[in-house]
Motif scaffolding. Structure first.
Motif, mmCIF file in Angstrom:
data_model
loop_
_atom_site.group_PDB
_atom_site.id
_atom_site.type_symbol
_atom_site.label_atom_id
_atom_site.label_comp_id
_atom_site.label_asym_id
_atom_site.label_seq_id
_atom_site.Cartn_x
_atom_site.Cartn_y
_atom_site.Cartn_z
ATOM 1 N N ARG A 1 0.815 -1.213 0.000
ATOM 2 C CA ARG A 1 0.000 0.000 0.000
ATOM 3 C C ARG A 1 0.853 1.270 0.000
ATOM 4 O O ARG A 1 0.316 2.367 -0.064
ATOM 5 C CB ARG A 1 -0.925 0.006 1.219
ATOM 6 C CG ARG A 1 -1.839 -1.211 1.254
ATOM 7 C CD ARG A 1 -2.901 -1.066 2.300
ATOM 8 N NE ARG A 1 -3.451 -2.364 2.698
ATOM 9 C CZ ARG A 1 -4.531 -2.528 3.424
ATOM 10 N NH1 ARG A 1 -5.192 -1.462 3.852
ATOM 11 N NH2 ARG A 1 -4.977 -3.717 3.749
ATOM 12 N N GLU A 2 2.168 1.122 0.052
ATOM 13 C CA GLU A 2 3.054 2.287 0.072
ATOM 14 C C GLU A 2 3.478 2.723 -1.339
ATOM 15 O O GLU A 2 4.389 3.534 -1.489
ATOM 16 C CB GLU A 2 4.307 1.974 0.903
ATOM 17 C CG GLU A 2 4.039 1.777 2.387
ATOM 18 C CD GLU A 2 3.541 0.388 2.745
ATOM 19 O OE1 GLU A 2 3.053 0.213 3.882
ATOM 20 O OE2 GLU A 2 3.627 -0.533 1.900
ATOM 21 N N THR B 1 -8.170 9.462 2.559
ATOM 22 C CA THR B 1 -6.825 9.786 2.121
ATOM 23 C C THR B 1 -6.510 8.974 0.867
ATOM 24 O O THR B 1 -7.014 7.848 0.704
ATOM 25 C CB THR B 1 -5.782 9.475 3.202
ATOM 26 O OG1 THR B 1 -4.465 9.629 2.643
ATOM 27 C CG2 THR B 1 -5.901 8.049 3.714
ATOM 28 N N GLU B 2 -5.664 9.541 0.005
ATOM 29 C CA GLU B 2 -5.187 8.808 -1.164
ATOM 30 C C GLU B 2 -3.858 8.119 -0.866
ATOM 31 O O GLU B 2 -3.239 7.544 -1.776
ATOM 32 C CB GLU B 2 -5.070 9.762 -2.358
ATOM 33 C CG GLU B 2 -6.444 10.293 -2.786
ATOM 34 C CD GLU B 2 -6.364 11.402 -3.811
ATOM 35 O OE1 GLU B 2 -5.235 11.866 -4.126
ATOM 36 O OE2 GLU B 2 -7.424 11.824 -4.304
ATOM 37 N N GLY C 1 1.734 10.842 -3.994
ATOM 38 C CA GLY C 1 2.810 11.462 -3.222
ATOM 39 C C GLY C 1 2.773 10.930 -1.806
ATOM 40 O O GLY C 1 1.887 10.164 -1.434
ATOM 41 N N ARG C 2 3.730 11.327 -1.010
ATOM 42 C CA ARG C 2 3.788 10.823 0.363
ATOM 43 C C ARG C 2 2.698 11.467 1.217
ATOM 44 O O ARG C 2 2.483 12.682 1.146
ATOM 45 C CB ARG C 2 5.167 11.108 0.981
ATOM 46 C CG ARG C 2 6.275 10.276 0.366
ATOM 47 C CD ARG C 2 7.598 10.496 1.068
ATOM 48 N NE ARG C 2 8.622 9.663 0.482
ATOM 49 C CZ ARG C 2 8.856 8.391 0.845
ATOM 50 N NH1 ARG C 2 8.124 7.835 1.785
ATOM 51 N NH2 ARG C 2 9.812 7.700 0.268
ATOM 52 N N PRO C 3 2.015 10.679 2.041
ATOM 53 C CA PRO C 3 1.010 11.262 2.939
ATOM 54 C C PRO C 3 1.665 12.133 3.995
ATOM 55 O O PRO C 3 2.857 11.983 4.293
ATOM 56 C CB PRO C 3 0.332 10.036 3.563
ATOM 57 C CG PRO C 3 1.325 8.931 3.430
ATOM 58 C CD PRO C 3 2.117 9.219 2.184
ATOM 59 N N ASP C 4 0.883 13.046 4.567
ATOM 60 C CA ASP C 4 1.401 13.919 5.616
ATOM 61 C C ASP C 4 0.373 14.022 6.735
ATOM 62 O O ASP C 4 -0.560 13.209 6.815
ATOM 63 C CB ASP C 4 1.770 15.286 5.058
ATOM 64 C CG ASP C 4 0.588 15.986 4.372
ATOM 65 O OD1 ASP C 4 -0.580 15.646 4.691
ATOM 66 O OD2 ASP C 4 0.830 16.859 3.520
#
Length: 417
Positions: free
Chosen positions: A148-149, A310-311, A316-319
């Motif tokens: 999932r990453e 959340t996507e 891109g990286r989540p924050d």
């Protein structure tokens, strides 16, 4: 002139935590479901399937043209191995279409005891690059559920490098630990997440206590270096379905074997209607890389209870904005109120309080917009009028208008005032 070939949509893969959820997922258009037995599955506290129920579920799904995948995706310890071979042989006899696995030892046992049963690699196995994917393809795995990453471009690269089928999670709860490998539950409660018994401590409410000031609780806050609480918003890739279809993903997976019947039905319904719409647009010549779903799909999404959305890593990286800091979940505005159990007379099994005068909606397969009606009367099975129907009872529902062509397993819901 050669006609373009019709668009092949990915499989829509739905969770089936119980026989009832399996039937609801089938009703709303799942192409396949995944389920677990009483042992060796990473959702030990779901209802799960006895051997008898599993055989019934497989038969029901196959009768409706739906595939069934069984989860045997624990990371096994020595003590788990004794019953594994028998479980694998049973799944093969029951006719499941594939087995979902993560542990190389389990994969080896499956090759010995159920050699003809296809194997799908679980997201727990953490496939994050094309060399890793190619390794498992060379081991004979028929499908890989990617980590999932991954971002969209990484998925596309893996797709270009391997021939086996690829599966991607598109909706549902997220574990903040890497590919779901977490030890918080073990440390806090003794319940091992990697053995299917997670207590979900990432959803707990936390505060800070200083050792010499017992009873004085300080809120845990966030600064520029990161967040200190663990509650992730739920994954939702609805807006990017056209891109995932274009990328060549073979299966779109919905999380939720421990979620309610109402949740499973509503999410499967939403994604099925979105995929139908995408097919229509593609056949009309639309470019899937730039196609956007209309607003009505996202209004329907808002009717499904979640922790927000959340996507994750797709673009891109989540924050910090991808975390839900203030509560366990977002307040629901719509609740399931019943399931159609008979159509003549129209009889529902209630799941929430229902009274005459309530405005309710039927969630209909093949149609995104719910059918709205007003309850005019409720009666029991003898025809006795009811002023109120409490959850978990069978009632006959009279409404204006009375819906035509209703089907068993259709869900009803209502807005909370």
């Amino acid at each position: 002139m050669t006609q373009p070939s019709p668009l092949v949509l990915p499989e829509l893969l739905a969770p089936a935590g119980s026989l009832e959820k399996l039937q609801i997922a089938v009703h709303y258009g799942a192409d396949a479901v995944y389920l677990g037995g009483k042992e060796h599955s990473l959702r030990a506290r779901a209802a799960n399937f006895s051997e008898e129920d599993l055989a019934v579920g497989v038969a029901y799904a196959h009768e409706h043209g739906v595939k069934v995948y069984a989860t045997v995706n624990i990371f096994a310890h020595n003590d788990d191995l004794a019953g594994l071979a028998a479980s694998l042989r049973f799944l093969a006899r029951a006719g499941v279409d594939a087995c979902i696995v993560a542990d190389p030892g389990v994969i080896r046992l499956a090759g010995e005891h159920a050699p003809d049963m296809p194997l799908h690699l679980s997201t727990q196995a953490n496939v994050t690059n094309w060399q890793h994917a190619r390794f498992w393809e060379e081991q004979g795995l028929a499908r890989l559920n990617l980590a999932r990453e991954l971002g969209l471009q990484e998925i596309k690269t893996i797709r270009a490098k391997v021939n086996c089928r690829l599966e991607v999670f598109v909706h549902g709860a997220l574990c903040i630990s890497y590919s779901g490998r977490c030890l918080l539950s073990t440390y806090f409660t003794g319940r091992d997440a990697n053995q299917g018994d997670c207590a979900q401590p990432c959803r707990y409410s936390y505060a800070l206590v200083e050792e010499k000031r017992p009873g004085q609780y300080f809120p845990i806050e966030e600064d520029e270096r990161g967040a200190y609480i663990f509650n992730s918003r739920d994954l939702c890739l609805l807006a990017h379905l056209p891109k995932l279809v274009r990328a060549g993903v073979d299966s779109l997976k919905i999380e939720g074997r421990m979620k309610s019947v109402g949740y499973v039905g509503a999410v499967v319904h939403l994604y099925r209607e979105a995929l139908r719409w995408i097919r229509e647009q593609a056949e009309a010549g639309a470019d899937l890389d730039t196609l956007s779903l209309p607003d009505e799909f996202f209004r329907e999404l808002d009717a499904i209870g979640t922790r927000g959305h959340t996507e994750n890593f797709l673009l891109g990286r989540p924050d910090a904005g991808d975390m839900l800091h203030h509560a366990t979940r977002v307040v629901q505005s719509v609740v399931p109120v019943g399931i159609v159990r008979e159509t003549s007379p129209l009889t529902i099994e209630t799941r929430h309080i229902l009274v005459p005068g309530d405005e309710v909606e039927y969630l209909l397969p093949g149609r995104l917009e719910a059918l709205q009606v007003r309850v005019t009367a409720l009666t029991d099975e003898t025809g006795q009028a009811l002023e109120r129907a409490n959850p978990n009872r069978l009632v006959r529902l009279h409404s204006e208008p009375m819906p035509a062509g209703m089907e068993v397993n259709t869900l009803l819901r209502k807005k909370l005032s």
